[in-house]
Enzyme design. Sequence first.
Site, PDB file in Angstrom:
ATOM      1  N   ALA A   1     -76.276  -2.013 -87.973  1.00 57.21           N
ATOM      2  CA  ALA A   1     -76.289  -2.374 -86.561  1.00 57.21           C
ATOM      3  C   ALA A   1     -75.950  -3.851 -86.421  1.00 57.21           C
ATOM      4  O   ALA A   1     -75.826  -4.559 -87.419  1.00 57.21           O
ATOM      5  CB  ALA A   1     -77.666  -2.106 -85.949  1.00 57.21           C
TER       6      ALA A   1
ATOM      7  N   GLU B   1     -76.600  -7.488 -83.914  1.00 53.50           N
ATOM      8  CA  GLU B   1     -77.509  -8.117 -82.953  1.00 53.50           C
ATOM      9  C   GLU B   1     -76.815  -8.873 -81.818  1.00 53.50           C
ATOM     10  O   GLU B   1     -77.385  -9.839 -81.289  1.00 53.50           O
ATOM     11  CB  GLU B   1     -78.422  -9.088 -83.715  1.00 53.50           C
ATOM     12  N   ASN B   2     -75.612  -8.475 -81.393  1.00 60.23           N
ATOM     13  CA  ASN B   2     -74.928  -9.156 -80.295  1.00 60.23           C
ATOM     14  C   ASN B   2     -75.896  -9.473 -79.154  1.00 60.23           C
ATOM     15  O   ASN B   2     -76.701  -8.637 -78.770  1.00 60.23           O
ATOM     16  CB  ASN B   2     -73.825  -8.253 -79.742  1.00 60.23           C
TER      17      ASN B   2
ATOM     18  N   HIS C   1     -83.614 -10.514 -84.372  1.00 58.95           N
ATOM     19  CA  HIS C   1     -82.507 -11.473 -84.492  1.00 58.95           C
ATOM     20  C   HIS C   1     -82.340 -12.307 -83.219  1.00 58.95           C
ATOM     21  O   HIS C   1     -81.756 -13.387 -83.259  1.00 58.95           O
ATOM     22  CB  HIS C   1     -81.184 -10.741 -84.741  1.00 58.95           C
TER      23      HIS C   1
ATOM     24  N   GLU D   1     -80.738 -13.601 -92.050  1.00 60.55           N
ATOM     25  CA  GLU D   1     -80.945 -12.237 -92.536  1.00 60.55           C
ATOM     26  C   GLU D   1     -82.221 -12.087 -93.362  1.00 60.55           C
ATOM     27  O   GLU D   1     -82.981 -11.142 -93.178  1.00 60.55           O
ATOM     28  CB  GLU D   1     -79.719 -11.750 -93.317  1.00 60.55           C
TER      29      GLU D   1
ATOM     30  N   HIS E   1     -85.285  -4.980 -86.443  1.00 61.30           N
ATOM     31  CA  HIS E   1     -84.459  -6.014 -87.077  1.00 61.30           C
ATOM     32  C   HIS E   1     -83.497  -6.657 -86.069  1.00 61.30           C
ATOM     33  O   HIS E   1     -83.456  -7.880 -85.926  1.00 61.30           O
ATOM     34  CB  HIS E   1     -83.676  -5.388 -88.238  1.00 61.30           C
ATOM     35  N   GLU E   2     -82.747  -5.842 -85.375  1.00 63.30           N
ATOM     36  CA  GLU E   2     -81.753  -6.402 -84.442  1.00 63.30           C
ATOM     37  C   GLU E   2     -82.445  -7.130 -83.289  1.00 63.30           C
ATOM     38  O   GLU E   2     -81.995  -8.183 -82.854  1.00 63.30           O
ATOM     39  CB  GLU E   2     -80.820  -5.307 -83.913  1.00 63.30           C
TER      40      GLU E   2
HETATM   41  N1  ARG Z   1     -75.979  -9.029 -88.664  1.00 66.43           N
HETATM   42  C1  ARG Z   1     -75.978  -7.604 -88.882  1.00 66.43           C
HETATM   43  C2  ARG Z   1     -77.383  -7.252 -89.290  1.00 66.43           C
HETATM   44  O1  ARG Z   1     -77.862  -7.577 -90.300  1.00 66.43           O
HETATM   45  C3  ARG Z   1     -75.021  -7.160 -89.926  1.00 66.43           C
HETATM   46  C4  ARG Z   1     -73.600  -7.216 -89.521  1.00 66.43           C
HETATM   47  C5  ARG Z   1     -72.725  -7.431 -90.665  1.00 66.43           C
HETATM   48  N2  ARG Z   1     -71.425  -6.937 -90.433  1.00 66.43           N
HETATM   49  C6  ARG Z   1     -70.418  -7.120 -91.281  1.00 66.43           C
HETATM   50  N3  ARG Z   1     -69.307  -6.553 -91.024  1.00 66.43           N
HETATM   51  N4  ARG Z   1     -70.489  -7.844 -92.334  1.00 66.43           N
HETATM   52  O2  ARG Z   1     -78.112  -6.707 -88.563  1.00 66.43           O
HETATM   53 ZN    ZN Z   2     -79.534  -8.746 -89.735  1.00 62.23          ZN
END
Ligand code: ARG
Ligand code: ZN
Length: 878
Positions: free
Chosen positions: A260, A262-263, A299, A318, A295-296
């Site tokens: 997923a 986290e936009n 973030h 992360e 998690h998201e």
């Molecule tokens: N930030 C996202 C998360 O850990 C992961 C996205 C990574 N995407 C990628 N294409 N590398 O929730």
């Molecule tokens: Zn993450």
Amino acid sequence: QTIFRKDYTAPAYLVDTVELGFDLDPARTIVANRITLHRNPASKSRDIVLHGEEIELVQVRLNGKALTASQYRLTPSSLTIPKAPADVVLEIETLCAPVKNTTLSGLYVSNGNFFTQCEAEGFRRITYFPDRPDVMAKYTVMLRADKQLYPVLLSNGNLIEEGDLGDGRHYAKWEDPFKKPSYLFALVAARLVCQEERYTLKSGREVLLQVWVEEGNLDKTDYAMQSLKNSIRWDEERFGLELDLDRFMIVAVGDFNMGAMENKGLNIFNTKYVLANSRVATDVDYAGIEAVVGHEYFHNWTGNRVTCRDWFQLSLKEGLTVFRDQEFSADMIGTDTGRAVTRIDQVRTLRQAQFPEDAGPMAHPVRPDSFVEINNFYTVTVYEKGAEVVRMYQTLLGRDGFRKGMDLYFERHDGQAVECDDFRAAMADANGRDLTQFERWYSQAGTPVVTASTRYDVAARCYEITLSQHCPATAGQPDKLPFHIPVAVGLLDANGKDLLLRLEGAPSPKHAPTTVVLELTEATQTFRFKGIDQKPTPSLLRGFSAPVVLEYDYTDAELLHLFSHDSDPVNRWEAGQRLAMERLLVLTSAVAAGDTLALDDTFIAAFRNVLTDDTLDPAFRELALILPSETIIAEQVPVVDPQAIHGARQFMRRTIGAALRPELLAQYHANQTPGDYSPDAVSAGKRALKNLALAYLLIAPQDADLALARQQFEQATNMTDRAAALAALIHSGADASASLASFYADFEQEALVVDKWFAMQAAAPGTDVAAVRQLMLHPAFTLKNPNRARSLLFNFANANPPQFHAADGSGYDFWAEQVIALDKINPQVAARLARSMDRWRRYVPALQVHMRHALERVAARSKLSNDVLEVISKALSN
Ligand code: ARG
Ligand code: ZN
């Protein structure tokens, strides 16, 4: 081309505002981008450098004037405007073709709908922009699209305007009030429906929560919504962090590279981590949804409000956010053993995936020093080991100290893009501690080995524990300096009771504790416990207090003592794992040598005791009875013979299954969960123990056992039980084709269940390469959908060692073919599959020859992506 952390330079220009206009069309989307920039006083350069990939430049205007080709430099990956003025408005128009974008990075189409994925460097596939996390700006987004096909238009922040355009198209305008880096941008234009709810924050403010899915999935959104509300509440209570937006959206998409994203205000999720009801989702799926939704959401503070200066700092957000979601999941269970069960799961993940990574060709520090392709560094080291590093702060500073550090971190850095060092400094300063040496957890790769030895001095009533540490060399890091390692320790008396501990040279608290955290900072240190009246059994590294390998020469008697009495459930489990591992290693050699195999009664008895101890949580018992995986065993032997390991583990499982048949049957019946399905931890634990019992019974099944499994399969009222029965049948070696066919017929409309159907077959030791090739011909199989590709190919390569490592190398040839095929479609997914060969140098020479050939075959391809090239060349050179 390798990028180095030490080469960081500040951006020449900073962006204040971004206005984006999208005319969405699958084949030809027009993106109009107006950005205001100003020269960064911290940089000497006067060149505006914008990233851009796979987009067609239509025009660019600077402060209102169109630029001619001689006024900028265009390459396949950048647009540079040299010698620009101090304050600039750029207007850039580009074209892209989302429907052709199979990489799922940037703007793409999935099942007819538009989605974006910008982390890490996807925004540059949408428009020209300084696509780096230290450039933070305010965004306004105008979306225009066909109203019939894309009734829902979403972006970050708040909806400020929407309406008709007359020509069958409509528009929506979104404004995000917070500055953000480009990797947090998102849009969705789709035919979707939502479950929504108004939710009141602790402060009394009301927010709108939405979970968006395709129409047929509206019966699968409850758990994600509940998890979101739990996450919001938990972050308020545990960390005093409130949702800063009036609206928070989760959108599910079937084609997604990772879990997923986290936009800001618009989280986009792999359907796997949103959709659940009892018919289609297992207990494990439910737990995954809770963890990823958390998690998201978390973030939003650790990642979005405070973000990363550059991608080398990825673990800043992360590692911290994984730690937060782990704590969230543990708190949601609430009980001590429940917490311990989640902790044991984390230890298993580390050993299964992170320790091998840390010892292999892709080994890297939690904060890497270099990379070729950043997408290859979204790893278990950055995520899970990163979370362990954050957990160690809490272990060293206590919960309150950790919270003080978090508070100071936000006080100092809200709205900034910072480094891992800034987080460490906040932890140190808030607690008045020197955490200089702790920095080595970020800079040194490899899993430290801590060796313990003990000495009991009857006369002095003193018990000594000497701890030594060393860390094996990793690529580019031959010598390592000592780490700052918290080692939590307890001592058990002969009755299995915890002794009260008084550490020499430390202030003695009013109530002596039963666990103390020893701080190992040198190569070797000795710790002395006073007032010890009898020789105790040491319980070392309680709670897995550091991501290390702990070596201690335990006798069987000591391990049995710990396995039946340790008050620390993690170490109680660990004692069972050690007992099993010792025997598995002996058995593996015996299989290789063709010797007769045997398993001692003492071991069986210990397993029997745990299995039948009704004072223990079923969830704990289940974990205690799972043997170390073939991958984990492989990490313990000098030369890996996968067939011998498989034979040894199978023998042990078969022997346990036969010896404990009555007890397994009794537990099977005692742990039924009649009534309505609930994914709560207690019910899930019972199902887990019951289904583990079933799996043991079906290794060498009697007719009655097969009947039991078939009955469960047919009568199951939830997917956990149905899938477990089917997996047990497949693994039993009996003919499971009728069950497989009926399962498929029942669930062919449920993509996530079809994934399970492929995954189960891929991992079964009866499925050889030819059978996998046959499955690839199934109409439901496609390489284009990452979940589907993972379900079949990754499970075969990673979860079916006896077949993947077939003696003739056919598994490796197949692997090479699929890496090459996937790379043309989706390099990120291809590079993940490429990682399955990381440990090739550890295998028996005959297999190594085949593995090298397969690696070289991939390496010889002319048009490999950076993603795959980096993985393969590191495998061949390190
Ligand atoms: N930030 C996202 C998360 O850990 C992961 C996205 C990574 N995407 C990628 N294409 N590398 O929730
Ligand atoms: Zn993450």
